[in-house]
Design a protein around this motif. Structure first.
Motif, PDB file in Angstrom:
ATOM      1  N   ASP A  75       0.848  -1.101   0.013  1.00 51.25           N
ATOM      2  CA  ASP A  75       0.067  -0.081  -0.073  1.00 51.25           C
ATOM      3  C   ASP A  75       0.699   1.081   0.085  1.00 51.25           C
ATOM      4  O   ASP A  75       1.529   1.486   0.849  1.00 51.25           O
ATOM      5  N   THR A  76       0.669   2.155  -1.106  1.00 52.08           N
ATOM      6  CA  THR A  76       1.500   3.194  -1.103  1.00 52.08           C
ATOM      7  C   THR A  76       0.808   4.516  -1.187  1.00 52.08           C
ATOM      8  O   THR A  76       1.189   5.698  -1.058  1.00 52.08           O
ATOM      9  N   THR A  77      -0.514   4.254  -1.349  1.00 49.11           N
ATOM     10  CA  THR A  77      -1.736   5.453  -1.420  1.00 49.11           C
ATOM     11  C   THR A  77      -1.826   5.576   0.099  1.00 49.11           C
ATOM     12  O   THR A  77      -1.670   5.188   1.033  1.00 49.11           O
ATOM     13  N   GLU A  78      -2.675   6.847   0.485  1.00 46.16           N
ATOM     14  CA  GLU A  78      -3.083   7.091   1.763  1.00 46.16           C
ATOM     15  C   GLU A  78      -4.008   5.923   2.343  1.00 46.16           C
ATOM     16  O   GLU A  78      -4.777   5.283   1.684  1.00 46.16           O
ATOM     17  N   VAL A  79      -3.424   5.531   3.731  1.00 43.73           N
ATOM     18  CA  VAL A  79      -3.886   4.370   4.423  1.00 43.73           C
ATOM     19  C   VAL A  79      -5.075   4.824   5.417  1.00 43.73           C
ATOM     20  O   VAL A  79      -4.671   5.849   6.177  1.00 43.73           O
ATOM     21  N   GLY A  86     -11.445   5.821   2.309  1.00 43.85           N
ATOM     22  CA  GLY A  86     -11.101   4.958   1.298  1.00 43.85           C
ATOM     23  C   GLY A  86     -10.400   3.705   1.712  1.00 43.85           C
ATOM     24  O   GLY A  86      -9.995   3.633   3.043  1.00 43.85           O
ATOM     25  N   LYS A  87     -10.150   2.805   0.697  1.00 42.62           N
ATOM     26  CA  LYS A  87      -9.222   1.602   1.016  1.00 42.62           C
ATOM     27  C   LYS A  87      -8.026   1.532  -0.029  1.00 42.62           C
ATOM     28  O   LYS A  87      -8.455   1.540  -1.178  1.00 42.62           O
ATOM     29  N   ALA A  88      -6.943   1.498   0.343  1.00 39.53           N
ATOM     30  CA  ALA A  88      -5.870   1.313  -0.590  1.00 39.53           C
ATOM     31  C   ALA A  88      -5.936  -0.257  -1.032  1.00 39.53           C
ATOM     32  O   ALA A  88      -6.263  -1.213  -0.390  1.00 39.53           O
ATOM     33  N   TYR A  89      -5.545  -0.334  -2.480  1.00 39.94           N
ATOM     34  CA  TYR A  89      -5.595  -1.826  -2.909  1.00 39.94           C
ATOM     35  C   TYR A  89      -4.585  -1.429  -4.404  1.00 39.94           C
ATOM     36  O   TYR A  89      -4.259  -0.500  -4.776  1.00 39.94           O
ATOM     37  N   GLN A  90      -4.266  -2.517  -4.890  1.00 38.84           N
ATOM     38  CA  GLN A  90      -3.306  -2.833  -5.944  1.00 38.84           C
ATOM     39  C   GLN A  90      -4.039  -3.952  -6.949  1.00 38.84           C
ATOM     40  O   GLN A  90      -4.370  -5.121  -6.385  1.00 38.84           O
ATOM     41  N   TYR A  94       8.663  -2.017  -9.835  1.00 39.38           N
ATOM     42  CA  TYR A  94       7.626  -1.229 -10.630  1.00 39.38           C
ATOM     43  C   TYR A  94       6.574  -1.807  -9.950  1.00 39.38           C
ATOM     44  O   TYR A  94       5.947  -2.858  -9.918  1.00 39.38           O
ATOM     45  N   GLN A  95       5.233  -0.804  -9.608  1.00 40.69           N
ATOM     46  CA  GLN A  95       3.876  -1.290  -9.201  1.00 40.69           C
ATOM     47  C   GLN A  95       3.181   0.009  -9.012  1.00 40.69           C
ATOM     48  O   GLN A  95       3.702   1.122  -9.001  1.00 40.69           O
ATOM     49  N   THR A  96       1.898  -0.308  -9.000  1.00 41.67           N
ATOM     50  CA  THR A  96       0.824   0.861  -8.725  1.00 41.67           C
ATOM     51  C   THR A  96       0.035   0.625  -7.658  1.00 41.67           C
ATOM     52  O   THR A  96      -0.233  -0.461  -7.154  1.00 41.67           O
ATOM     53  N   SER A  97      -0.506   1.773  -7.026  1.00 43.39           N
ATOM     54  CA  SER A  97      -1.359   1.511  -5.934  1.00 43.39           C
ATOM     55  C   SER A  97      -2.574   2.669  -5.850  1.00 43.39           C
ATOM     56  O   SER A  97      -2.087   3.517  -6.273  1.00 43.39           O
ATOM     57  N   LYS A  98      -3.795   2.170  -5.747  1.00 43.24           N
ATOM     58  CA  LYS A  98      -5.009   2.868  -5.904  1.00 43.24           C
ATOM     59  C   LYS A  98      -5.661   2.945  -4.664  1.00 43.24           C
ATOM     60  O   LYS A  98      -5.101   2.464  -3.597  1.00 43.24           O
ATOM     61  N   ASN A  99      -6.733   3.721  -4.582  1.00 44.86           N
ATOM     62  CA  ASN A  99      -7.532   4.000  -3.486  1.00 44.86           C
ATOM     63  C   ASN A  99      -9.151   4.047  -3.919  1.00 44.86           C
ATOM     64  O   ASN A  99      -9.085   4.664  -5.110  1.00 44.86           O
ATOM     65  N   THR A 100      -9.997   3.370  -3.263  1.00 40.90           N
ATOM     66  CA  THR A 100     -11.298   3.538  -3.585  1.00 40.90           C
ATOM     67  C   THR A 100     -11.974   4.931  -3.267  1.00 40.90           C
ATOM     68  O   THR A 100     -12.982   5.235  -4.122  1.00 40.90           O
ATOM     69  N   ASP A 101     -11.200   5.679  -2.592  1.00 36.49           N
ATOM     70  CA  ASP A 101     -11.535   7.170  -2.484  1.00 36.49           C
ATOM     71  C   ASP A 101     -11.109   7.845  -3.743  1.00 36.49           C
ATOM     72  O   ASP A 101      -9.955   7.935  -3.844  1.00 36.49           O
ATOM     73  N   SER A 102     -11.818   8.321  -4.556  1.00 35.45           N
ATOM     74  CA  SER A 102     -11.499   9.100  -5.741  1.00 35.45           C
ATOM     75  C   SER A 102     -10.758  10.260  -5.453  1.00 35.45           C
ATOM     76  O   SER A 102     -10.029  10.703  -6.597  1.00 35.45           O
ATOM     77  N   SER A 103     -10.634  10.964  -4.474  1.00 33.25           N
ATOM     78  CA  SER A 103     -10.072  12.139  -4.113  1.00 33.25           C
ATOM     79  C   SER A 103      -8.673  11.796  -3.840  1.00 33.25           C
ATOM     80  O   SER A 103      -7.716  12.672  -3.839  1.00 33.25           O
TER      81      SER A 103
END
Length: 388
Positions: free
Chosen positions: A205-209, A213-217, A245-254
């Protein structure tokens, strides 16, 4: 730059333990050899008398601190298995890593940490590793560090001087630490000096925890390393390039997505008793001290880079090594742009194949690029290592 409000964690408490690369496989003790099966054990024990002289802004932190500690490498006990089954070779390794310093605050509750627990399947296709092992990004950078069996930097600001874990060698002053992680990694068969390793890793998890929202990959972390060794005019040359290389996303669109990517590289040349090494890394969205996201900081896509240059010469049983490393961080650790610098001299003496005497003198400096010097720490470490 906007300040990162993530609290600086005591890094020594994270027990970020380096690799045990300097062990000679022939030193392992055979416990069983029969029925196409080989079972061995290996280990490493070390302790240093350490004297630190800390200089930080103001007077409240300036002090001289004496310790008896383990060095850059921790103490460990490892077990290895190899079995030939038809055209396949099956293998396994489990290693148990131990700190000798946690009794200062935990009585006799010594921590045992498992850094390696994996199996391998080998054949004409190469080898596949399944389980937990060190990462590929920055792997050879640390494996080729001359200070691996020494002490290195012990920043007071980062919690290393008074902590219960290891020192940091050149972690944070030349390369990040390739944290152990669950993985499936393929290594190529021998190809005339070239070796390739490619793996998928459990992502971080590299987005806000936390928050709404919920961080996910939605894809694993990818890591790889290509190395090449050759003999040229009496010199042995080893070169490498590795990456992640990796990407991390979040269910919070902001919350912005974070793409983490890094590349490590290096060259080592050995001529007779002389060894010269130069390595470096460049990363974005990766912690400059660790390849994972220890403490779940909001990494953002912030840049960091560093390099390490070393020279060493063997005088009979004695070895003298000179080291200079530096990392520039645009704000992941302190929340503002900073640079970390480490100068070191190490002298070791091999009493025999199993016992080494080691002395290490170093200076660590940390500077905020806007506010100026944050720390200057001089360290003297004198100790011994026992391996088998």
């Amino acid at each position: 730059m906007k300040k990162n409000n993530t609290r600086i964690i005591p890094l020594s408490l994270a027990f970020a333990l380096p690799l045990c690369a300097m062990q000679n496989a022939s030193a392992a003790i055979t416990l069983y050899d029969g029925d196409n099966t080989l079972f061995t054990t290996d280990g490493y024990i070390n302790a240093f008398y350490v004297h630190n002289d800390v200089d930080r802004p103001g007077d409240q932190f300036d002090r001289r601190q004496a310790r008896v500690k383990m060095g850059f490498l921790p103490n460990y006990l490892g077990f290895n298995m190899k079995r030939d089954v038809g055209d396949l070779t099956l293998g396994a390794r489990s290693s148990f890593w131990v700190t000798i310093n946690d009794s200062e605050v935990n009585g006799t509750g010594t921590a045992i940490d498992v850094r390696q627990f994996y199996g391998t399947v080998g054949g004409g296709f190469g080898e596949v590793l399944i389980g937990k092992d060190f990462g590929l990004f920055a792997r050879s950078n640390i494996l080729r560090d001359e200070l691996l069996a020494g002490y290195g930097q012990a920043s007071d600001t980062l919690g290393l001087m008074d902590g219960t874990g290891v020192s940091f060698g050149n972690i944070g002053t030349g390369y990040p630490y390739p944290f152990p992680s669950s993985q499936i990694t393929w290594r190529s068969p021998a190809m005339g000096g070239m070796n390739i390793a490619v793996g998928i890793f459990d992502p971080y998890d590299t987005t806000e925890v936390g928050g709404t929202g919920k961080a996910y990959q939605d894809a694993p972390r990818f890591e790889s390393e290509v190395s090449y060794q050759m003999d040229l005019g009496g010199a042995t040359i080893y070169a490498w390039v590795n990456g992640a290389y990796q990407t991390s996303k979040n269910t919070d669109s902001s919350v912005d997505d974070v793409s983490s990517r890094g590349v490590g590289y290096g060259l080592q040349m050995k001529v007779a008793d002389l060894s010269l090494t130069a390595s470096g890394f460049d990363a974005k969205g990766i912690h400059p001290l660790f390849s994972n996201n220890l403490g779940q900081a909001n990494l953002q896509e912030i840049d960091s880079d560093g390099y390490l240059v070393q020279g060493a010469y063997q005088f009979g049983k004695a070895r003298l090594a000179l080291s200079y490393g530096r990392t520039d961080d645009d704000g992941l650790v302190l929340g503002s742009a900073a640079e970390y610098e480490h100068k070191a001299v190490m002298l070791s003496y091999a009493v025999n194949d199993y016992l080494n005497l080691v002395s290490n003198v170093s200076r660590f400096e940390m500077d905020d690029k806007a506010a100026g010097e944050l720390e200057s720490t001089d360290t003297l470490a004198v100790g011994a290592t026992v391996s088998w």
